[in-house]
Write a protein that holds these residues in place. Structure first.
Motif, PDB file in Angstrom:
ATOM      1  N   LEU A 185      44.870  34.943  46.282  1.00 28.96           N
ATOM      2  CA  LEU A 185      44.849  34.934  44.896  1.00 28.96           C
ATOM      3  C   LEU A 185      45.231  34.345  43.910  1.00 28.96           C
ATOM      4  CD1 LEU A 185      42.723  36.469  42.365  1.00 28.96           C
ATOM      5  CD2 LEU A 185      44.213  38.348  42.891  1.00 28.96           C
ATOM      6  N   CYS A 186      46.892  34.231  43.787  1.00 34.80           N
ATOM      7  CA  CYS A 186      47.354  33.307  43.141  1.00 34.80           C
ATOM      8  C   CYS A 186      47.181  31.984  43.002  1.00 34.80           C
ATOM      9  CB  CYS A 186      49.287  33.618  43.396  1.00 34.80           C
ATOM     10  SG  CYS A 186      49.641  35.287  43.415  1.00 34.80           S
ATOM     11  N   GLU A 187      47.287  31.068  43.922  1.00 33.61           N
ATOM     12  CA  GLU A 187      46.824  29.897  44.722  1.00 33.61           C
ATOM     13  C   GLU A 187      45.257  29.874  43.757  1.00 33.61           C
ATOM     14  OE1 GLU A 187      48.411  29.211  48.956  1.00 33.61           O
ATOM     15  OE2 GLU A 187      47.074  29.097  48.809  1.00 33.61           O
ATOM     16  N   ASN A 188      44.536  30.580  43.925  1.00 31.61           N
ATOM     17  CA  ASN A 188      42.895  30.170  42.761  1.00 31.61           C
ATOM     18  C   ASN A 188      43.253  30.180  41.490  1.00 31.61           C
ATOM     19  OD1 ASN A 188      41.532  30.146  45.733  1.00 31.61           O
ATOM     20  ND2 ASN A 188      41.121  32.249  45.270  1.00 31.61           N
ATOM     21  N   LEU A 189      44.316  31.558  41.223  1.00 32.35           N
ATOM     22  CA  LEU A 189      44.454  31.168  39.757  1.00 32.35           C
ATOM     23  C   LEU A 189      44.912  30.049  39.190  1.00 32.35           C
ATOM     24  CD1 LEU A 189      46.114  35.972  39.941  1.00 32.35           C
ATOM     25  CD2 LEU A 189      43.501  34.468  38.376  1.00 32.35           C
ATOM     26  N   MET A 190      45.973  29.814  39.875  1.00 32.84           N
ATOM     27  CA  MET A 190      46.954  28.392  39.774  1.00 32.84           C
ATOM     28  C   MET A 190      45.913  27.578  39.126  1.00 32.84           C
ATOM     29  SD  MET A 190      50.265  28.471  39.556  1.00 32.84           S
ATOM     30  CE  MET A 190      51.615  28.057  40.210  1.00 32.84           C
ATOM     31  N   MET A 191      45.219  27.558  40.082  1.00 37.31           N
ATOM     32  CA  MET A 191      43.821  26.281  39.734  1.00 37.31           C
ATOM     33  C   MET A 191      43.266  26.715  38.591  1.00 37.31           C
ATOM     34  SD  MET A 191      41.674  25.561  43.874  1.00 37.31           S
ATOM     35  CE  MET A 191      41.688  26.829  44.143  1.00 37.31           C
ATOM     36  N   ILE A 192      42.871  27.646  38.488  1.00 31.32           N
ATOM     37  CA  ILE A 192      41.703  28.409  37.102  1.00 31.32           C
ATOM     38  C   ILE A 192      42.678  28.225  35.918  1.00 31.32           C
ATOM     39  CG2 ILE A 192      40.894  30.049  35.738  1.00 31.32           C
ATOM     40  CD1 ILE A 192      40.904  31.024  38.764  1.00 31.32           C
ATOM     41  N   LEU A 193      44.466  27.987  36.596  1.00 33.19           N
ATOM     42  CA  LEU A 193      44.716  27.693  34.908  1.00 33.19           C
ATOM     43  C   LEU A 193      45.004  26.575  34.647  1.00 33.19           C
ATOM     44  CD1 LEU A 193      47.866  30.541  35.508  1.00 33.19           C
ATOM     45  CD2 LEU A 193      45.969  30.866  34.352  1.00 33.19           C
ATOM     46  N   SER A 194      45.166  25.764  35.565  1.00 35.57           N
ATOM     47  CA  SER A 194      45.611  24.177  35.282  1.00 35.57           C
ATOM     48  C   SER A 194      44.181  23.960  34.243  1.00 35.57           C
ATOM     49  CB  SER A 194      45.584  23.479  36.643  1.00 35.57           C
ATOM     50  OG  SER A 194      46.944  23.837  37.508  1.00 35.57           O
ATOM     51  N   ARG A 195      43.095  23.539  35.378  1.00 36.26           N
ATOM     52  CA  ARG A 195      41.806  23.350  34.621  1.00 36.26           C
ATOM     53  C   ARG A 195      41.698  23.645  33.290  1.00 36.26           C
ATOM     54  NH1 ARG A 195      36.326  23.980  38.399  1.00 36.26           N
ATOM     55  NH2 ARG A 195      35.560  23.588  36.545  1.00 36.26           N
ATOM     56  N   ASN A 196      42.276  25.125  33.453  1.00 38.77           N
ATOM     57  CA  ASN A 196      42.237  25.526  31.646  1.00 38.77           C
ATOM     58  C   ASN A 196      42.768  24.845  30.472  1.00 38.77           C
ATOM     59  OD1 ASN A 196      40.205  27.660  31.019  1.00 38.77           O
ATOM     60  ND2 ASN A 196      41.526  29.148  32.071  1.00 38.77           N
ATOM     61  N   LEU A 197      44.094  23.946  31.581  1.00 34.90           N
ATOM     62  CA  LEU A 197      45.634  23.418  30.234  1.00 34.90           C
ATOM     63  C   LEU A 197      44.515  22.232  30.443  1.00 34.90           C
ATOM     64  CD1 LEU A 197      48.338  24.692  31.506  1.00 34.90           C
ATOM     65  CD2 LEU A 197      47.583  24.940  29.472  1.00 34.90           C
ATOM     66  N   GLY A 198      43.612  21.642  31.356  1.00 37.62           N
ATOM     67  CA  GLY A 198      43.135  20.125  30.965  1.00 37.62           C
ATOM     68  C   GLY A 198      43.986  19.083  32.289  1.00 37.62           C
ATOM     69  N   LEU A 199      43.683  20.170  32.346  1.00 40.25           N
ATOM     70  CA  LEU A 199      44.953  19.472  33.748  1.00 40.25           C
ATOM     71  C   LEU A 199      44.350  18.934  35.317  1.00 40.25           C
ATOM     72  CD1 LEU A 199      47.877  20.920  33.456  1.00 40.25           C
ATOM     73  CD2 LEU A 199      47.468  18.625  32.195  1.00 40.25           C
ATOM     74  N   GLN A 200      44.494  17.990  36.241  1.00 38.30           N
ATOM     75  CA  GLN A 200      44.186  18.185  37.509  1.00 38.30           C
ATOM     76  C   GLN A 200      44.457  19.975  38.182  1.00 38.30           C
ATOM     77  OE1 GLN A 200      42.678  15.510  39.266  1.00 38.30           O
ATOM     78  NE2 GLN A 200      42.385  14.862  37.268  1.00 38.30           N
ATOM     79  N   GLU A 201      43.798  20.438  38.868  1.00 37.17           N
ATOM     80  CA  GLU A 201      43.349  21.630  39.251  1.00 37.17           C
ATOM     81  C   GLU A 201      44.598  22.020  40.338  1.00 37.17           C
ATOM     82  OE1 GLU A 201      40.610  22.286  42.625  1.00 37.17           O
ATOM     83  OE2 GLU A 201      40.583  22.662  41.065  1.00 37.17           O
ATOM     84  N   ASP A 202      45.918  20.622  41.076  1.00 41.84           N
ATOM     85  CA  ASP A 202      46.392  20.864  41.271  1.00 41.84           C
ATOM     86  C   ASP A 202      48.273  21.241  40.722  1.00 41.84           C
ATOM     87  OD1 ASP A 202      46.437  18.731  41.110  1.00 41.84           O
ATOM     88  OD2 ASP A 202      46.465  18.174  44.100  1.00 41.84           O
ATOM     89  N   ARG A 203      47.782  20.303  39.168  1.00 35.91           N
ATOM     90  CA  ARG A 203      49.068  20.597  38.883  1.00 35.91           C
ATOM     91  C   ARG A 203      49.812  21.304  38.583  1.00 35.91           C
ATOM     92  NH1 ARG A 203      53.412  17.772  37.480  1.00 35.91           N
ATOM     93  NH2 ARG A 203      53.060  16.886  36.068  1.00 35.91           N
ATOM     94  N   LEU A 204      49.347  22.689  38.353  1.00 41.23           N
ATOM     95  CA  LEU A 204      50.814  22.844  38.163  1.00 41.23           C
ATOM     96  C   LEU A 204      50.925  23.799  39.369  1.00 41.23           C
ATOM     97  CD1 LEU A 204      49.068  26.635  35.367  1.00 41.23           C
ATOM     98  CD2 LEU A 204      51.353  24.564  35.590  1.00 41.23           C
ATOM     99  N   GLN A 205      50.361  24.195  40.503  1.00 38.72           N
ATOM    100  CA  GLN A 205      50.467  23.777  42.115  1.00 38.72           C
ATOM    101  C   GLN A 205      51.925  23.517  42.964  1.00 38.72           C
ATOM    102  OE1 GLN A 205      49.284  26.930  44.421  1.00 38.72           O
ATOM    103  NE2 GLN A 205      51.341  26.509  45.119  1.00 38.72           N
TER     104      GLN A 205
END
Length: 366
Positions: A185-205
């Motif tokens: 769940l955390c890994e999925n949320l990290m992708m969502i948060l990255s996209r919401n920041l306008g970043l590549q979806e693996d950026r926060l991870q």
């Protein structure tokens, strides 16, 4: 590294105090007047109460649908919650209600084991792993009305089954299943948060050091009944020092309170089978304060014990944490100086929970 090998004074289990039927709580737990909960005005009994928190309930199923409009709406709801409240509840999150209930039941059983069995897992401030009753190592500090159990799930280098409880039977297997689902769940949320920041979806991870190196740990909070709940707190006001927190709350006894925009404390009413997500300080720093890590605290009950499971998803301990360069512009300069999570978490481990004083110390001089 943490230089404290042991607690500054003998540990007293709050559960033992509660079960001794004392009429007044010891002075060690009495908060200064300004920090005490105003249980009458804050509506201690929260069922069907209009003053309980409007923490949004977001259906994560909308992310994984083919309906593009619904998907965009769900992303927007999460983004708004992260920018404004720092807290939201999720349903259809992928974890079965049966596993959630089993996890809570196992920990209730653990906290009702004989004290000598629990004390075999007594923790120290060196790593905090095990059975504990305080945060911080200041001698004579005013303490919170709670006991807890803390353990590491990942990375593998920190996972040590000998630090996990062996009783009740099969608890390690249940914990393994629970934590595995939490990481997903955390890994999925990290992708969502990255996209919401306008970043590549693996950026926060990647900023956390990658999937294999990110930290995952569980803190199970046990709040015994308290004869004077108006004088103390189960957990003092703080923002979470890590990246992302997923809380499995006690559905029967409300206790979590979030500081609202007007500084009022709002009691969170958990939705059935929902998990409560909140942003931690590391994501506030990485997002350059676009996403907010909000102060929260826990009140206690005179009539009922309360149990919750907090899963913390954190950066690898030694990777630099600072505002992501894609989010720093002339108009939005970096708000924080660089740190590492290992350095950062020493503050709460030595000082205990203290509002948002630590992240404020890292603000860049303007």
């Amino acid at each position: 590294m943490n230089i404290f090998q042991d607690w500054p004074e003998p540990i007293v289990r709050v559960q033992s105090l509660s079960e001794s039927n004392l009429q007044a709580i010891p002075n060690r737990y009495v908060k200064p007047l300004s920090q005490r909960p105003n249980l009458l005005s804050e509506n201690y009994h929260t069922k069907n109460n209009p003053h309980t928190a409007a923490i949004p309930i977001i259906d994560l199923g909308g992310i994984y649908t083919n309906d593009i409009t619904l998907q965009a709406k769900t992303f927007d709801e999460i983004s708004k919650a992260c920018r404004e409240l720092g807290f939201f509840q999720v349903v259809n999150h992928g974890m079965s209600p049966q596993l959630m209930e089993r996890a809570k039941e196992i920990w209730r059983e653990f906290f009702h084991l004989p004290m000598e069995l629990k004390n075999m897992h007594a923790n120290s401030p060196k790593t905090y792993e095990g059975y504990g009753s305080r945060l911080g190592v200041e001698k004579g500090a005013i303490l919170d009305w709670s006991d807890y159990y803390y353990l590491h799930y990942q990375p593998l280098s920190l996972k040590d089954y000998t630090k996990w409880p062996s009783l009740p039977l099969h608890c390690r297997e249940t914990l393994e299943d629970y934590c595995k689902e939490m990481v997903k769940l955390c890994e999925n949320l990290m992708m969502i948060l990255s996209r919401n920041l306008g970043l590549q979806e693996d950026r926060l991870q990647n900023a956390f050091g990658g999937k294999d190196e990110a930290g995952g740990c569980l803190r199970v909070n046990y709040y015994p009944k308290c004869p004077q709940p108006e004088l103390t707190l189960g957990l003092s006001p703080h923002s979470d020092p890590g990246g992302l927190t997923i809380l499995l709350p006690d559905e029967h006894v409300a206790g979590l309170q979030v500081r609202g925009s007007d500084d009022a404390w709002i009691t969170v009413e958990p939705a059935p089978h929902a998990l409560i997500v909140n942003i931690g300080d590391q994501i506030q720093m990485l997002s350059n304060s676009v996403f907010k890590s909000i102060e929260h605290r826990v009140i206690v009950s005179p009539a009922e014990e309360r149990l919750s499971l907090a899963f913390f998803y954190n950066p690898k301990g030694n990777v630099p944490i600072e505002p992501l360069k894609e989010l720093v512009t002339v108009d939005s300069p970096a708000l924080y100086t660089s740190t590492t999570y290992d350095q950062y978490r020493q503050f709460i481990r030595t000082q205990g929970p203290r509002n948002k004083s630590h992240i404020d110390e890292l603000r860049s001089p303007r």
